[in-house]
Design a protein around this motif. Structure first.
Motif, PDB file in Angstrom:
ATOM      1  N   THR A 120       0.871  -1.299  -0.088  1.00 38.10           N
ATOM      2  CA  THR A 120      -0.063  -0.044   0.018  1.00 38.10           C
ATOM      3  C   THR A 120       0.848   1.216  -0.122  1.00 38.10           C
ATOM      4  OG1 THR A 120       0.038   0.221   2.201  1.00 38.10           O
ATOM      5  CG2 THR A 120      -1.499  -1.256   1.388  1.00 38.10           C
ATOM      6  N   GLY A 121       0.178   2.253  -0.302  1.00 39.39           N
ATOM      7  CA  GLY A 121       1.108   3.699  -0.074  1.00 39.39           C
ATOM      8  C   GLY A 121       1.295   4.122   1.215  1.00 39.39           C
ATOM      9  N   LYS A 122       1.028   3.193   2.163  1.00 33.75           N
ATOM     10  CA  LYS A 122       1.125   3.602   3.487  1.00 33.75           C
ATOM     11  C   LYS A 122       2.446   2.933   4.130  1.00 33.75           C
ATOM     12  CE  LYS A 122      -3.807   4.792   4.570  1.00 33.75           C
ATOM     13  NZ  LYS A 122      -5.039   4.696   5.363  1.00 33.75           N
ATOM     14  N   GLY A 123       2.925   2.118   3.258  1.00 33.00           N
ATOM     15  CA  GLY A 123       4.329   1.507   3.990  1.00 33.00           C
ATOM     16  C   GLY A 123       4.075   0.016   4.329  1.00 33.00           C
ATOM     17  N   GLU A 124       2.661  -0.416   4.065  1.00 35.53           N
ATOM     18  CA  GLU A 124       2.574  -1.805   4.478  1.00 35.53           C
ATOM     19  C   GLU A 124       2.392  -2.788   3.401  1.00 35.53           C
ATOM     20  OE1 GLU A 124      -0.595  -1.638   8.362  1.00 35.53           O
ATOM     21  OE2 GLU A 124      -1.344  -1.830   6.393  1.00 35.53           O
ATOM     22  N   GLN A 125       3.074  -4.263   3.663  1.00 34.84           N
ATOM     23  CA  GLN A 125       2.705  -5.109   2.405  1.00 34.84           C
ATOM     24  C   GLN A 125       2.053  -6.474   3.109  1.00 34.84           C
ATOM     25  OE1 GLN A 125       6.816  -5.900   1.140  1.00 34.84           O
ATOM     26  NE2 GLN A 125       7.043  -7.525   2.606  1.00 34.84           N
ATOM     27  N   GLN A 126       1.565  -7.220   2.285  1.00 33.79           N
ATOM     28  CA  GLN A 126       0.817  -8.406   2.474  1.00 33.79           C
ATOM     29  C   GLN A 126       1.479  -9.184   1.473  1.00 33.79           C
ATOM     30  OE1 GLN A 126      -2.863  -9.213   3.873  1.00 33.79           O
ATOM     31  NE2 GLN A 126      -1.259 -10.890   3.835  1.00 33.79           N
ATOM     32  N   GLU A 127       1.839 -10.533   2.158  1.00 36.44           N
ATOM     33  CA  GLU A 127       2.471 -11.501   1.218  1.00 36.44           C
ATOM     34  C   GLU A 127       1.389 -12.760   1.377  1.00 36.44           C
ATOM     35  OE1 GLU A 127       6.807 -12.805   2.346  1.00 36.44           O
ATOM     36  OE2 GLU A 127       6.445 -10.960   3.743  1.00 36.44           O
ATOM     37  N   ILE A 128       1.267 -13.212   0.025  1.00 35.74           N
ATOM     38  CA  ILE A 128       0.330 -14.400  -0.365  1.00 35.74           C
ATOM     39  C   ILE A 128       1.476 -15.634  -0.884  1.00 35.74           C
ATOM     40  CG2 ILE A 128      -1.439 -15.394  -1.538  1.00 35.74           C
ATOM     41  CD1 ILE A 128      -2.362 -13.187   0.583  1.00 35.74           C
ATOM     42  N   ILE A 129       1.375 -16.533  -0.335  1.00 30.80           N
ATOM     43  CA  ILE A 129       2.124 -17.660  -0.977  1.00 30.80           C
ATOM     44  C   ILE A 129       1.311 -18.963  -1.311  1.00 30.80           C
ATOM     45  CG2 ILE A 129       4.025 -19.210  -0.331  1.00 30.80           C
ATOM     46  CD1 ILE A 129       5.052 -17.409   1.625  1.00 30.80           C
ATOM     47  N   LEU A 130       1.229 -19.087  -2.470  1.00 32.86           N
ATOM     48  CA  LEU A 130       0.685 -20.339  -3.076  1.00 32.86           C
ATOM     49  C   LEU A 130       1.487 -21.545  -3.197  1.00 32.86           C
ATOM     50  CD1 LEU A 130      -1.492 -18.698  -5.824  1.00 32.86           C
ATOM     51  CD2 LEU A 130      -1.913 -18.707  -3.581  1.00 32.86           C
ATOM     52  N   VAL A 131       1.386 -22.666  -2.612  1.00 32.30           N
ATOM     53  CA  VAL A 131       2.388 -23.910  -2.872  1.00 32.30           C
ATOM     54  C   VAL A 131       1.268 -24.772  -3.491  1.00 32.30           C
ATOM     55  CG1 VAL A 131       3.676 -25.753  -1.577  1.00 32.30           C
ATOM     56  CG2 VAL A 131       3.194 -23.326  -0.420  1.00 32.30           C
ATOM     57  N   PHE A 132       1.767 -25.228  -4.730  1.00 31.50           N
ATOM     58  CA  PHE A 132       1.266 -26.434  -5.772  1.00 31.50           C
ATOM     59  C   PHE A 132       2.336 -27.582  -5.467  1.00 31.50           C
ATOM     60  CE2 PHE A 132       0.404 -22.199  -7.228  1.00 31.50           C
ATOM     61  CZ  PHE A 132      -1.038 -22.339  -7.579  1.00 31.50           C
ATOM     62  N   GLU A 133       1.561 -28.699  -5.346  1.00 32.18           N
ATOM     63  CA  GLU A 133       2.542 -29.906  -6.001  1.00 32.18           C
ATOM     64  C   GLU A 133       2.683 -29.987  -7.489  1.00 32.18           C
ATOM     65  OE1 GLU A 133       2.326 -34.833  -4.688  1.00 32.18           O
ATOM     66  OE2 GLU A 133       0.550 -33.462  -3.829  1.00 32.18           O
ATOM     67  N   GLU A 134       3.758 -30.030  -7.794  1.00 28.96           N
ATOM     68  CA  GLU A 134       4.274 -30.148  -8.990  1.00 28.96           C
ATOM     69  C   GLU A 134       3.138 -30.749 -10.181  1.00 28.96           C
ATOM     70  OE1 GLU A 134       7.620 -31.707 -11.645  1.00 28.96           O
ATOM     71  OE2 GLU A 134       8.367 -29.801 -10.797  1.00 28.96           O
ATOM     72  N   LYS A 135       2.606 -31.905  -9.738  1.00 33.48           N
ATOM     73  CA  LYS A 135       1.956 -32.901 -10.623  1.00 33.48           C
ATOM     74  C   LYS A 135       0.524 -32.109 -10.698  1.00 33.48           C
ATOM     75  CE  LYS A 135       0.193 -35.966  -6.871  1.00 33.48           C
ATOM     76  NZ  LYS A 135      -0.041 -37.366  -6.336  1.00 33.48           N
ATOM     77  N   LEU A 136       0.133 -31.380  -9.597  1.00 39.85           N
ATOM     78  CA  LEU A 136      -1.215 -30.692  -9.832  1.00 39.85           C
ATOM     79  C   LEU A 136      -1.133 -29.826 -10.746  1.00 39.85           C
ATOM     80  CD1 LEU A 136      -4.053 -29.658  -8.734  1.00 39.85           C
ATOM     81  CD2 LEU A 136      -2.900 -28.169  -6.997  1.00 39.85           C
ATOM     82  N   LEU A 137      -0.089 -28.933 -11.022  1.00 44.02           N
ATOM     83  CA  LEU A 137      -0.119 -27.935 -12.285  1.00 44.02           C
ATOM     84  C   LEU A 137      -0.026 -28.934 -13.514  1.00 44.02           C
ATOM     85  CD1 LEU A 137       2.488 -25.522 -10.781  1.00 44.02           C
ATOM     86  CD2 LEU A 137      -0.080 -25.139 -10.700  1.00 44.02           C
ATOM     87  N   ILE A 138       0.600 -29.746 -13.601  1.00 44.61           N
ATOM     88  CA  ILE A 138       0.895 -30.604 -14.682  1.00 44.61           C
ATOM     89  C   ILE A 138      -0.509 -31.027 -15.090  1.00 44.61           C
ATOM     90  CG2 ILE A 138       1.677 -32.733 -15.631  1.00 44.61           C
ATOM     91  CD1 ILE A 138       4.232 -32.317 -13.837  1.00 44.61           C
ATOM     92  N   ASP A 139      -1.279 -31.725 -14.146  1.00 38.28           N
ATOM     93  CA  ASP A 139      -2.530 -32.233 -14.411  1.00 38.28           C
ATOM     94  C   ASP A 139      -3.899 -31.373 -14.503  1.00 38.28           C
ATOM     95  OD1 ASP A 139      -1.392 -34.859 -14.378  1.00 38.28           O
ATOM     96  OD2 ASP A 139      -2.161 -35.199 -12.340  1.00 38.28           O
ATOM     97  N   THR A 140      -3.334 -29.998 -14.254  1.00 38.57           N
ATOM     98  CA  THR A 140      -4.654 -29.156 -14.476  1.00 38.57           C
ATOM     99  C   THR A 140      -4.060 -28.254 -15.589  1.00 38.57           C
ATOM    100  OG1 THR A 140      -3.578 -27.791 -12.832  1.00 38.57           O
ATOM    101  CG2 THR A 140      -5.606 -29.267 -12.094  1.00 38.57           C
ATOM    102  N   VAL A 141      -3.313 -26.928 -15.391  1.00 35.31           N
ATOM    103  CA  VAL A 141      -2.952 -26.072 -16.371  1.00 35.31           C
ATOM    104  C   VAL A 141      -2.221 -26.763 -17.464  1.00 35.31           C
ATOM    105  CG1 VAL A 141      -1.703 -24.167 -16.535  1.00 35.31           C
ATOM    106  CG2 VAL A 141      -2.425 -24.395 -14.540  1.00 35.31           C
ATOM    107  N   GLY A 142      -1.496 -27.816 -17.286  1.00 32.30           N
ATOM    108  CA  GLY A 142      -0.857 -28.665 -18.123  1.00 32.30           C
ATOM    109  C   GLY A 142      -1.733 -29.233 -19.098  1.00 32.30           C
ATOM    110  N   LYS A 143      -2.694 -29.920 -18.548  1.00 29.43           N
ATOM    111  CA  LYS A 143      -3.878 -30.549 -19.561  1.00 29.43           C
ATOM    112  C   LYS A 143      -4.502 -29.569 -20.438  1.00 29.43           C
ATOM    113  CE  LYS A 143      -4.756 -34.639 -17.114  1.00 29.43           C
ATOM    114  NZ  LYS A 143      -5.837 -35.919 -16.471  1.00 29.43           N
ATOM    115  N   LEU A 144      -4.946 -28.484 -19.855  1.00 31.29           N
ATOM    116  CA  LEU A 144      -5.473 -27.233 -20.569  1.00 31.29           C
ATOM    117  C   LEU A 144      -4.799 -26.790 -21.686  1.00 31.29           C
ATOM    118  CD1 LEU A 144      -7.485 -25.272 -17.828  1.00 31.29           C
ATOM    119  CD2 LEU A 144      -8.682 -26.741 -19.472  1.00 31.29           C
ATOM    120  N   MET A 145      -3.372 -26.973 -21.521  1.00 33.87           N
ATOM    121  CA  MET A 145      -2.457 -26.383 -22.503  1.00 33.87           C
ATOM    122  C   MET A 145      -2.097 -27.609 -23.520  1.00 33.87           C
ATOM    123  SD  MET A 145       0.030 -23.819 -20.823  1.00 33.87           S
ATOM    124  CE  MET A 145       0.982 -23.496 -22.113  1.00 33.87           C
ATOM    125  N   GLY A 146      -2.649 -28.799 -23.319  1.00 31.30           N
ATOM    126  CA  GLY A 146      -2.025 -29.803 -24.182  1.00 31.30           C
ATOM    127  C   GLY A 146      -0.585 -30.182 -23.975  1.00 31.30           C
TER     128      GLY A 146
END
Length: 449
Positions: free
Chosen positions: A190-216
């Motif tokens: 923010t402009g007030k000097g605060e920050q928020q961290e978001i961390i997403l953790v994926f098991e690699e096979k999850l990305l392969i079986d979802t985004v990877g399948k949609l991309m062929g």
């Protein structure tokens, strides 16, 4: 194998002209994928194809926004901002990269991965909302209710994007390792000097079986193009969650990073998560960690930008692949003392994959998520001591035979007599010299061979 975006019925939102335009964009992307793989095609062909995609996408944005205005769509301004981000920031940055590299193979693949990820996520989330799936907004919710709302949004998004009927494993995930993990950090400020961290953790096979399948994509393979697509799907995932909570409107993205597991653990040690949720999607584990807002501090991590994204992603995937193909045995060290955990990790990490847990509950979760080859278990811990943890391990059919060796400061006959019936692999004193501790573990694995 040429990547090809896979059109599915669920991409249809029920508005004919929008659905037809989406199909055209998919077809244009697939032609670009084909051009990029054909070494006989000149860069000029790709250049013209990319220009055609851009012109068609911008025309589609204008027509879609006009339609939203005609039906008085409540989220028109939010939707326009996402279009503007793509039009004013994402496209120009990648066009510049393409021109400076004279349409190199890396730059073209980067452009295609980013556009594919953006197109998939935007179509399945924001565009679907146009057809009547209005976003529920929550303001000033108490902590428990905000956690419940966030959990529900994530479950719905996992289904909308990937048709995954996910289940909540834990609402107090504390960073335990699972499988081959991808740790993706977004930092908002923010402009007030605060920050928020978001961390997403994926098991690699999850990305392969979802985004990877949609991309062929090639089955079972995590490559740079897929990783770049996944980055933009992940960004849109977080943006969709933010939209439900107006209090986050003042936060704008400052940086994105790919973290090692060690860096991920350091974030957890540095600050307490506001909430940290772990899901079993059926296709792999997924965690969503929102850290408590805090004052901005400098970091030595290299933030991913358009100009360095290909290098950073390549290096990250190469390092991840190397770590997971090392053939090292997996150790889980369980102790309530941070000093002992770090000492043991430093002692053993050169020759073993080392995970740590500071409580019995965390240890059980670690064993459930990723089966270790040996557990080094402290006997004297508060709440749930080592003997109770071993009892819980032995009572579970799925991992009841996981080898456990006690690491403790106690060697009295009474303690030993109580745990021997539970068949631990050994009983090692913390007072041993470091070399002797290491030798004991090495000899255990030699015996197993």
């Amino acid at each position: 194998m040429v990547n090809q975006l896979v059109w599915e019925d669920r991409f249809n939102i029920g508005v004919d002209f929008i659905d037809n335009e989406h199909m055209k964009l998919f077809k244009i992307m697939n032609k670009l994928f084909t051009f990029s793989e054909n070494k006989n095609k000149s860069s000029w062909v790709c250049q013209e194809g990319i220009k055609y995609f851009k012109d068609h996408a911008l025309k589609h944005f204008a027509e879609e926004e006009a339609y939203m205005a005609s039906i008085s769509y409540k989220e028109l301004e939010t939707h326009k901002r996402l279009h503007e981000d793509f039009r004013l920031h994402i496209l120009p940055a990648h066009e510049k990269e393409l021109e400076q590299s004279q349409y190199s193979e890396d730059a073209i693949n980067h452009f295609l991965g980013v556009c594919a990820g953006w197109l998939i996520s935007h179509t399945l989330t924001e565009d679907h909302a146009i057809a009547g799936n209005e976003i529920t907004k929550w303001s000033n919710l108490p902590p428990k209710e905000e956690l419940a709302a966030t959990r529900q949004v994530i479950l719905e998004l996992l289904y909308d994007l990937f048709l995954l009927e996910a289940q909540v494993v834990s609402e107090t995930y504390s960073g335990e390792k699972f499988g081959c993990g991808i740790y993706y950090q977004l930092v908002y400020s923010t402009g007030k000097g605060e920050q928020q961290e978001i961390i997403l953790v994926f098991e690699e096979k999850l990305l392969i079986d979802t985004v990877g399948k949609l991309m062929g994509s090639q089955p079972g393979k995590m490559d740079v193009m897929l990783m770049n697509a996944a980055r933009f799907v992940a960004k849109q995932f977080v943006e969709c969650i933010k939209q439900h909570f107006p209090s986050t409107d003042t936060y704008t993205i400052k940086s994105e990073n790919l973290l090692s597991y060690e860096q991920f653990q350091k974030v957890f040690k540095r600050q307490v998560p506001k909430y940290s949720l772990l899901f079993n999607t059926g296709a792999g584990y997924f965690a969503y960690c929102a850290m408590t807002p805090h004052a901005i501090k400098r970091t030595s991590r290299t933030s991913i930008k358009t100009e360095n994204a290909m290098t950073e992603v390549k290096e990250y995937l190469d390092k991840t692949k190397k770590e997971n193909s090392s053939g090292k045995k997996k150790l889980l060290i369980v102790d309530d003392s941070e000093t002992i955990l770090q000492f043991m990790k430093k002692l053993l990490q050169k020759d073993y994959q080392v995970a740590i847990a500071n409580s019995g509950v965390s240890a059980i979760r670690c064993i459930t998520l990723e089966r270790p080859d040996l557990v080094l278990l402290d006997h004297d811990m508060p709440v749930c001591d080592g003997a109770q943890v071993l009892q819980m391990i032995r009572s579970e059919t799925a991992f009841g035979d996981v080898p456990v060796m006690f690491l403790t400061g106690r060697a009295d006959a009474n303690t030993v007599s109580k745990i021997i019936p539970m068949k631990p692999e050994g009983y090692m004193l913390k007072t041993l010299k470091p070399a002797d501790i290491k030798k004991t573990i090495d000899n255990y694995f030699k015996r197993q061979k």
